[in-house]
Structures are given as C-alpha cells and as structure tokens.
Scaffold this motif. Structure first.
Motif, PDB file in Angstrom:
ATOM      1  N   THR A 187      12.055   5.369  -0.791  1.00 31.29           N
ATOM      2  CA  THR A 187      11.605   4.978   0.542  1.00 31.29           C
ATOM      3  C   THR A 187      10.394   4.056   0.482  1.00 31.29           C
ATOM      4  OG1 THR A 187      10.298   6.979   0.659  1.00 31.29           O
ATOM      5  CG2 THR A 187      12.501   7.063   1.616  1.00 31.29           C
ATOM      6  N   ILE A 222       1.998  12.059   4.973  1.00 34.77           N
ATOM      7  CA  ILE A 222       2.845  10.874   4.992  1.00 34.77           C
ATOM      8  C   ILE A 222       1.964   9.643   5.154  1.00 34.77           C
ATOM      9  CG2 ILE A 222       3.256  10.819   7.489  1.00 34.77           C
ATOM     10  CD1 ILE A 222       6.177   9.999   6.887  1.00 34.77           C
ATOM     11  N   LYS A 223       2.399   8.559   4.570  1.00 32.19           N
ATOM     12  CA  LYS A 223       1.765   7.257   4.798  1.00 32.19           C
ATOM     13  C   LYS A 223       2.895   6.407   5.343  1.00 32.19           C
ATOM     14  CE  LYS A 223       0.364   5.313   1.012  1.00 32.19           C
ATOM     15  NZ  LYS A 223      -0.475   5.025  -0.155  1.00 32.19           N
ATOM     16  N   HIS A 268       0.822  -1.209   0.000  1.00 36.05           N
ATOM     17  CA  HIS A 268       0.000   0.000   0.000  1.00 36.05           C
ATOM     18  C   HIS A 268       0.856   1.259   0.000  1.00 36.05           C
ATOM     19  CE1 HIS A 268      -4.099  -1.719   0.429  1.00 36.05           C
ATOM     20  NE2 HIS A 268      -3.383  -2.779   0.741  1.00 36.05           N
ATOM     21  N   GLY A 269       2.131   1.083  -0.306  1.00 38.05           N
ATOM     22  CA  GLY A 269       2.979   2.255  -0.531  1.00 38.05           C
ATOM     23  C   GLY A 269       3.426   2.984   0.723  1.00 38.05           C
ATOM     24  N   ALA A 270       3.461   2.300   1.863  1.00 42.24           N
ATOM     25  CA  ALA A 270       3.862   2.997   3.087  1.00 42.24           C
ATOM     26  C   ALA A 270       5.378   3.043   3.226  1.00 42.24           C
ATOM     27  CB  ALA A 270       3.250   2.309   4.300  1.00 42.24           C
ATOM     28  N   GLU A 271       5.859   4.161   3.724  1.00 38.68           N
ATOM     29  CA  GLU A 271       7.245   4.288   4.164  1.00 38.68           C
ATOM     30  C   GLU A 271       7.296   3.833   5.615  1.00 38.68           C
ATOM     31  OE1 GLU A 271       8.739   8.256   2.087  1.00 38.68           O
ATOM     32  OE2 GLU A 271       7.173   8.675   3.528  1.00 38.68           O
ATOM     33  N   THR A 272       8.506   3.727   6.184  1.00 38.75           N
ATOM     34  CA  THR A 272       8.568   3.410   7.607  1.00 38.75           C
ATOM     35  C   THR A 272       9.477   4.391   8.335  1.00 38.75           C
ATOM     36  OG1 THR A 272       8.947   1.662   9.244  1.00 38.75           O
ATOM     37  CG2 THR A 272      10.390   1.660   7.327  1.00 38.75           C
ATOM     38  N   ILE A 314      -2.149   7.121   7.884  1.00 38.41           N
ATOM     39  CA  ILE A 314      -2.134   8.048   6.751  1.00 38.41           C
ATOM     40  C   ILE A 314      -2.429   9.448   7.291  1.00 38.41           C
ATOM     41  CG2 ILE A 314      -3.193   8.669   4.546  1.00 38.41           C
ATOM     42  CD1 ILE A 314      -4.062   5.718   4.280  1.00 38.41           C
ATOM     43  N   ALA A 373       0.914  -0.802  -5.131  1.00 39.44           N
ATOM     44  CA  ALA A 373       0.255   0.245  -5.909  1.00 39.44           C
ATOM     45  C   ALA A 373      -0.258   1.368  -5.020  1.00 39.44           C
ATOM     46  CB  ALA A 373      -0.901  -0.361  -6.690  1.00 39.44           C
ATOM     47  N   GLU A 374      -0.300   2.568  -5.577  1.00 39.34           N
ATOM     48  CA  GLU A 374      -0.851   3.713  -4.861  1.00 39.34           C
ATOM     49  C   GLU A 374      -1.902   4.421  -5.707  1.00 39.34           C
ATOM     50  OE1 GLU A 374       1.322   6.223  -1.813  1.00 39.34           O
ATOM     51  OE2 GLU A 374       2.885   5.805  -3.257  1.00 39.34           O
ATOM     52  N   VAL A 376       6.763   1.064  -4.335  1.00 39.61           N
ATOM     53  CA  VAL A 376       5.556   1.092  -5.169  1.00 39.61           C
ATOM     54  C   VAL A 376       5.919   0.938  -6.639  1.00 39.61           C
ATOM     55  CG1 VAL A 376       3.576   2.474  -5.883  1.00 39.61           C
ATOM     56  CG2 VAL A 376       4.323   2.476  -3.501  1.00 39.61           C
TER      57      VAL A 376
END
Lengths: 496, 496
Positions: free
Chosen positions: B415, A146-147, A86-90, A177, B447-448, B418
């Motif tokens: 980062t 940010i996500k 789901h395209g999240a950074e950490t 999110i 995917a985003e 995706v």
C-alpha cells in the motif's frame, strides 16, 4: 407557480430586481445569480420552445476544462509524489456522511454544511472537510496507527469568491499521521512536507507560521481571560491576519466583553514572532511561566525547532503567537503556510480589484494544519483517544496561481500526450491508416487519426500544430508500394 | 421524538423489528440497516454518555482502505493509460448539477436521483451519470469537437447489492468522442478501447455485443409494434440478459399489451447472433429490408465490422439483436461488454449465494455505451446537434473481481512504495536518523523512519517486513565514526 399569468408576474418583478442591481452597480456574481433566476422563470414559461434550461453550473462551482485539468494533474502529481515519498498510504471515503457524523464538529460553521433532501432513509450531509471523515474511519475500523493522504472534494455553502480561488466545491489534499508517538517527530515531518511541496511547486517565497493551542490557552489564562471565553477570544485572535490589532482589540473589548487590560496584555504577546529563542525567552517570562499548559507548549515548540533544524527548514518557519486557526478541534501545535511574495500576476489582479498592491504582501494561506488528539475519541464508543497531526494543502489557491502563470507564459499547455498522428497524403487510404494506428496503439504508442475518410494533408498537419503533436506518419501510395512509412517532425518539417 | 419516554418506546418496537428479521433469517444488509436505526435511537437517548454516533457510512456506500486504494489505482492507471493513448483530454464537472439539468433525461430512473435539501438558493441534484453533465458542458461552452475522458463518482438511490459491486456511490470511467465525423470511425475506436482495456486488465475472456437502435426500431416497426410502444418494448427486450425469452414475451403480451404474433416475430429476430454475415443476411431479409431505418443501421454495422477487422478485434465482437440497453438517449450503435469466463473466485461466490455455477457463464456487463446524437441538442437554446459516441467502463465490478483475485493470491498487496527505512542499532541516534532521512527525501527517495526516540532494532526490521520495505539503512555508533551507513536487504539479510 404552475399558472402562466403568475409566472409572467414573477418574471416582471424579477426583471426589476436585476435592473435595480445593475443600476446599483452590484457585484457581477450577485447580478449573474439574479439573471439566472430570471432565465429559470422564463424557461418555465417555455412558450418559445427554445431555452428550456439555464446553462450553468451551480453557484460557487465550476467545470475544469482540459487545460485546467492538465495543470491540476501536474499539481496533484507533485503533491502525491511528496506524500508517497513520506510513506503515506491513501484511503477514500464517501462524498456524504450520516448527518450526525458531522454534527458538533465545526462550531458556528455548521450552518455551511450541505444537507441532502430527506427522500426516505438516512439523513445525509456532504462532507465539509476530510478530517472528520478520517476520524470516523479510524474509530469505525479501530485503527490506532496510520499515515495516510486523502485528496478529494469537500463542500461548503460559503460565499464564493471564485477569482480568489474560493469555491463551494473544492479540493482538499490532506496528509495525517495517527498514532501514539514521541513528541514532535510526526509534527516536524508535516512541516517538512509543506516545505517540500511549496518548494517544488515553485510559487515564490513562503513562510510557515507555527504556534500551539496550549500556548494560546496558557496566554489567555495568565492575561486574565475567563475560562469560558478562551474559544471565542481565540477566534478573534485568528482574525489578526485580516484585521489590524486595533480592530481586533475593539472586538475583544466591545463585543466579547473582555477587560481592556487583559486585551492589552494579549496584544503584547501576539505581536511576538521568532524562533527557538523566543520559545526560550517565553519559558523565562514571569507571567507565561505560571501556566503549566503554556510551558508544555513552549517546550514542544523548542523540540520542534530542533527537529526542523535537522531537516534544514527553519529558514521558512516562524514561531508566531498571533496564529490561532479557526477550527475547534486542535489541541497542540498548529501551523499555516503563506506566500509572502505576491507573484506579478496576482499583484496585478489585486490592483484590479482596487486593493493596494503594497498591502498584499501576504496572498493568503496555502497550507495549514495541526495536532488534534481528541477528535477520534469523539467517535469511539469508549472514547479511546488516537493522537493525530496533519496538514491540508490549500490546492484551489495554488491552482489559481498556476493557471495565471500558465496564462502569462508564452508556452502552450498541452492537454494530451499524443506522440504521433497517422495521416495520409492521398485519398482512399483510410484502411491503411486504421491498420497502422492499431499497430501503434498495440505497441503502447499514443497516437491519433482523423475520423474522416479523406482528410486533407494540410488539415491533418494543422491539427498536429494546434494540439502540439510532435510527429506525423504520412502514408502515401508510393510509400505503401515500397513498404515504408514517411515520418515527419512537425516543428522542423524534417522527414525520414 | 424529543421526549425520552417516546424514544424508549421507539427503541422497544425497533428492537422487535430486528428480532423478527433475525428469526426470519432476513438478509444481512436488511438486518444491518434496522440495527443501525436501533443504534441511532439509542444514541438519541444518549444517557449513558457513550455511543453518541452510529459509526457507519451511509447505505450503499463504503470507505476504500489502503489495500483497496492500491488496487483501484492500478485499475485506473491501466484505463487512463489507454484513454491517453487514444489522445483523449480530460475534464471535470461539479458533483451536483442544477436539478433541471437532470430533469427529463433518465425516464423512469429519475426517481433514483439524489436531491439536495433546499437551503435557500438553487435546487441541486447529485449527478446520476457523467454523460448528461458532459452534454451540458458541450452546449454551455459551444464545443462541437472533443475527445475526452472523465473518471468520477456518480450517485443513484438504487437498491445496493454491494457483494456484486452495486453501490449508491460509484465510479464511472467515460470516454466519449463528440463531433461530426465519417460514419463508424469513432464508434470503432470506442470498441477498440474496450478491447484494449479488458485485455490489459486480464479479467478472463469477454465478449462485446453490438447492436443499433435503428435496427431495433426498424425491427419493431416491421413486426407490427405500434410507434408509441417502441421504447417500452425496447426496455423489455433489454431484460433478455436476466430473464428467459418466455418471461420476456409474457411481459410484452400481458403487461405491455403487444399482440402474441408481434411478440413471436420479435422473438425470432432477437435470438439472432453473428457478425458481418448476419448484417448482410438481414439486409436481404424480406421483412427487415422494408424498414429504411433498419437498413441504415445494418449498413453501419457492416461498416463497423470492416473497421473492427482492421483493428483485429472481431474475435470478441458479436452482432446481437437482443442487445437493447436501458437508456433513452441512444440513437445509433450500442454495445456492451460481458465477461464470459466466470473466474474461479466469482464462481465460488455465486455458488455461495445459491446460484447454479453452470448458469453464471455471463458475470454481467463490465462496459457499455453507444451513439447519442440528440443529447447535446437538448441543452442548446437553438437545438444545435453535436453527434456523440462513447463508452463507460463498469469499474466497480472490475474492482470487485480484482479485489477477489488479490485476496486469493499469495502475493501481498503493497500500500506504499517506500524503498528504504532509516533505522538505528543503538539508542540516542534520533538526530542522526532524522538528518539522514531528510537527505533521502531531498534526493527524491521514498523513505520512512519510526517516530520513536529509541525504537528497538527488531521492531524496526519487523515493520519493514510487514510493510514490504525492501531496504533498511542501519545507523550505529561505529558506522558513524567510520562515516559509513550499513545497508541491509530485508528479504535476504545481506549487508553492505
């Protein structure tokens, strides 16, 4: 307690405490704790020169052994894969925060925060969750979009119940999110994520309950709850998953001083469950529709369900007016996922603990979250708001279930990924073994060798079977002369 | 400080402290710390209703932002891959231990341990390293054989020097082999691991210094150091990587009361460096050979080099008699890896800090370890020994170097991972976008989608470029009619 006689006296009276607890058949945990104190006292005496230490981890904590770590890694990988999909950074934050960062965020639960000793310098506390550090991080770095996910341990001086997966040190897996977006799109994605993760972990059937703080507040208003009692009545409603309506009503009326009439009206609403249709009906409800707040919440629930339909996840989602969630900081949609199918093992467990297996349909929350649009603003000097919505996966319960599953399964959990063992059939081949394994390591192959000069072939093969190593390379003098290596498949004894 | 006037007074005097430091051009860290105190006082006053919090992380700690996390993940993956290649399992222990578990393990450094506040119950301390919890774990579970790695944060109330990668909260990456094995085989594997990891991380040239505590002790004995001064003279020798021999000698003679003659003899030995040949020469040395201990150590060094030759890593390994290592618990072989090639960035950095770049050939230790055969026995009620040897990778220094490298490189650090963005060319296609992305997620594709009802195509494409998303699926009314989706490669604008 420096004086020996004093310590001996303390040991005596502590011994009595333990005896008394045992005779009263107190809980194992309680007894263990007092025994630990007793041992600590005895260790202070130390005149036998032996037990100098109480060998244990602190109350409410545990070590993870290699098997547990293998399971933990598998669960984390599933969750992280989903968050990344789901395209999240950490991000990561320190395990402790300035004490004042946590002050005023957790209501009554603040008493459960671990403080560090004042050793000069700043006053510090261990983090209580990952949400407040996240909000502090956003405000501090002036981030408005940010996500991110964050997987880390948090700390609560709560009463541990370790068999049910409740610890004082435990993991949280948070996905949030942050940003000003169109209504319910990120909220729907959070629910989609819960759906994906619980499906992939294969924990049995589940249900995701959804509600909205604005609907609750509106409902309280139209039922005649005074403004200043919203939060306290809300936390009483939150107990509906553990208490019957009668007991909840009693608490509202007797303890919180609500009128019986108001309580009954609330009781009618909180028994309602449904989907988009229920939201539509309540929008027409002559009482509910008087509250602007409630209407805003209900329209958003409708929108949320529309998006959830596009995601094909409505089969698991229920709009449930009894869902309240404990934390103060939620401002909009809230949700919680529960497993509805007590797996065989956990049912057996409940039965052991004397509970009625029939009742244990819901084995408790495994994920929860909601919208908190005000929290970041609490940290911003100018009070700038950053709307946020997020979800936290209750990983410890999931570990417990997965561990029980692994115990019950005949399949062995491997704790290493070693592909091949370099063994020798005769003596004096250590150098050849070391040379070969070095080549394997350099080629990126996971390999082990026994740390003995002259290990027996049998013990090398046994080690492979125990550790589940599939292949063994057997060096022998003849093979070395011929310039070949014998490869044996451990399970079938096939050789090449 | 409850009283307003009192606080205002405190603010005034704290303001002067800050002004004074600034006028003295004190270090940024020092000033920042005092400014933080000032802000905290102002927050207490809180009469402007704004800044209620000091927005910072505790002294000596930091947040990791997504870019830093991406680098951290890469480094960890390399290290874990190596540990797994060597067949290690992993365990985890709580972040805090009973205070008494840590007592008496760290000598003078014990003052750097973080204690938790006594809130009733057990007295707890944050772990100071991963080795003592590991020994406690082995003794507690009566484990006599294990090869394990453990990657986790440890805590030291030291003076932070964050630009050089020295923090109060920092990661350790430990690999240890416990068990009664034939001499030097596991020890050699530890050095092989250091070699593999430093090679793979590509940090420039390095050297691994090796010595043995028994050689040091034997050397002290034959040089006439009194028994009770072994440990303290050993920690003075340990400073040779930061101080000149003259200063080390001064400390030995003036502070530790060693005779000048003894110091000079030590000075001769600790200047020696070499390989297997040096070990052989010292075995013949008329003084050194008088010590049984030294001879045992020297024979093992010879054996170690033999195994290291089989591993093809002797090019980086030096037998260095000046290597002492600070910790008390080592009993045999010790080692330390240093980067010898100050990378361009870190050289520039040193120059900024006023140091002579010529001198900064060694940018400090990035790994270290040794044999500690007595530690587990300290925890066992019967004192049963479990021989151990291990290595700890100094990951924070490595992070610093990798971060500087990434900063200097024109390549952008991604980062997220995706692969595709679901975009729309026209208005009113939110539902179609959500439907498509749901299908992608379910197929395991990263995917985003933008959380807007009607985002502009341009802003969707810009987002892809910023986030480095390689593909974009563009929905349009015509394509929907035709039942197709337009795929565009972001970099080349090619469309399919």
């Amino acid at each position: 307690m420096e004086d020996k006689a004093q310590i001996q006296e303390a040991i005596k009276s502590q011994g009595e405490v333990v005896r008394k607890l045992k005779s009263e058949k107190a809980s194992k945990e309680q007894i263990d704790e007092e025994v630990a104190k007793l041992l600590a006292l005895k260790a202070q005496l130390g005149d036998d020169g032996k037990t100098q230490f109480v060998l244990k981890t602190p109350k409410g904590t545990r070590d993870y052994n290699p098997k547990q770590m293998a399971i933990r890694e598998k669960v984390f990988n599933t969750i992280i894969r989903c968050f990344k999909r789901h395209g999240a950074e950490t991000i990561d934050t320190p395990v402790f925060e300035l004490k004042e960062t946590l002050t005023g965020k957790y209501g009554e639960d603040s008493k459960l925060i671990y403080d560090l000793k004042d050793q000069g310098g700043e006053l510090l506390s261990l983090r209580y969750d990952l949400t407040v550090p996240f909000a502090r991080y956003l405000a501090m770095n002036k981030i408005t979009n940010i996500k991110r996910y964050h997987i880390a341990k948090v700390y609560r001086r709560d009463n541990p119940a370790m068999t049910r997966g409740r610890y004082r040190e435990f993991y949280q897996c948070d996905f949030d999110i942050a940003g000003q977006y169109d209504a319910m799109i990120p909220d729907a994605e959070c629910l989609k994520i819960v759906h994906e993760i619980l499906n992939e972990l294969d924990l049995g059937d589940f249900r995701i309950k959804v509600n909205d703080r604005r609907i609750l507040d509106g409902m309280f208003a139209v039922c005649g709850v005074p403004d200043d009692k919203f939060r306290t009545i809300c936390s009483t409603v939150d107990k509906l998953d553990k208490m019957s309506w009668e007991d909840v009503k009693k608490e509202m009326v007797n303890e919180k001083g609500l009128s019986e009439e108001a309580a009954d009206q609330i009781g009618e609403y909180v028994s309602m469950q449904g989907g988009m249709d229920l939201a539509e009906r309540l929008l027409q409800d002559h009482k509910m529709s008087q509250s602007k707040q409630a209407c805003a919440g209900l329209s958003d629930i409708k929108l949320l369900f529309k998006y959830l339909q596009l995601f094909h996840v409505t089969d698991k989602v229920v709009f449930d007016l009894s869902l309240a969630r404990g934390l103060d900081y939620y401002t909009g949609v809230i949700y919680e996922a529960v497993l509805t199918q007590a797996s065989a093992v956990s049912a057996a467990n409940e039965a052991q603990n004397g509970a009625n297996a029939e009742e244990s349909v819901s084995v408790g929350s495994v994920a929860g979250g909601g919208r908190y649009d005000g929290l970041v603003g609490m940290f911003d000097p100018k009070g700038r708001r950053v709307p946020c919505v997020g979800v936290s996966i209750g990983i410890e319960r999931i570990f417990s279930i997965m561990e029980q599953k692994a115990e019950a399964s005949p399949e062995k959990v491997r704790t290493t990924e070693v592909q091949i063992m370099v063994a020798s059939a005769q003596k004096n081949l250590l150098e050849e073994r070391l040379q070969l394994i070095s080549e394997l390591w350099n080629a990126g192959i996971k390999a082990e060798v026994m740390y003995k000069k002259n290990p027996k072939l049998l013990s090398q093969l046994q080690y492979c079977e125990e550790a589940g190593i599939p292949l063994v390379a057997i060096l022998g003098e003849q093979e070395l002369k011929d310039g070949v290596v014998k490869l044996r498949v451990v399970a079938t004894r096939e050789e090449v």
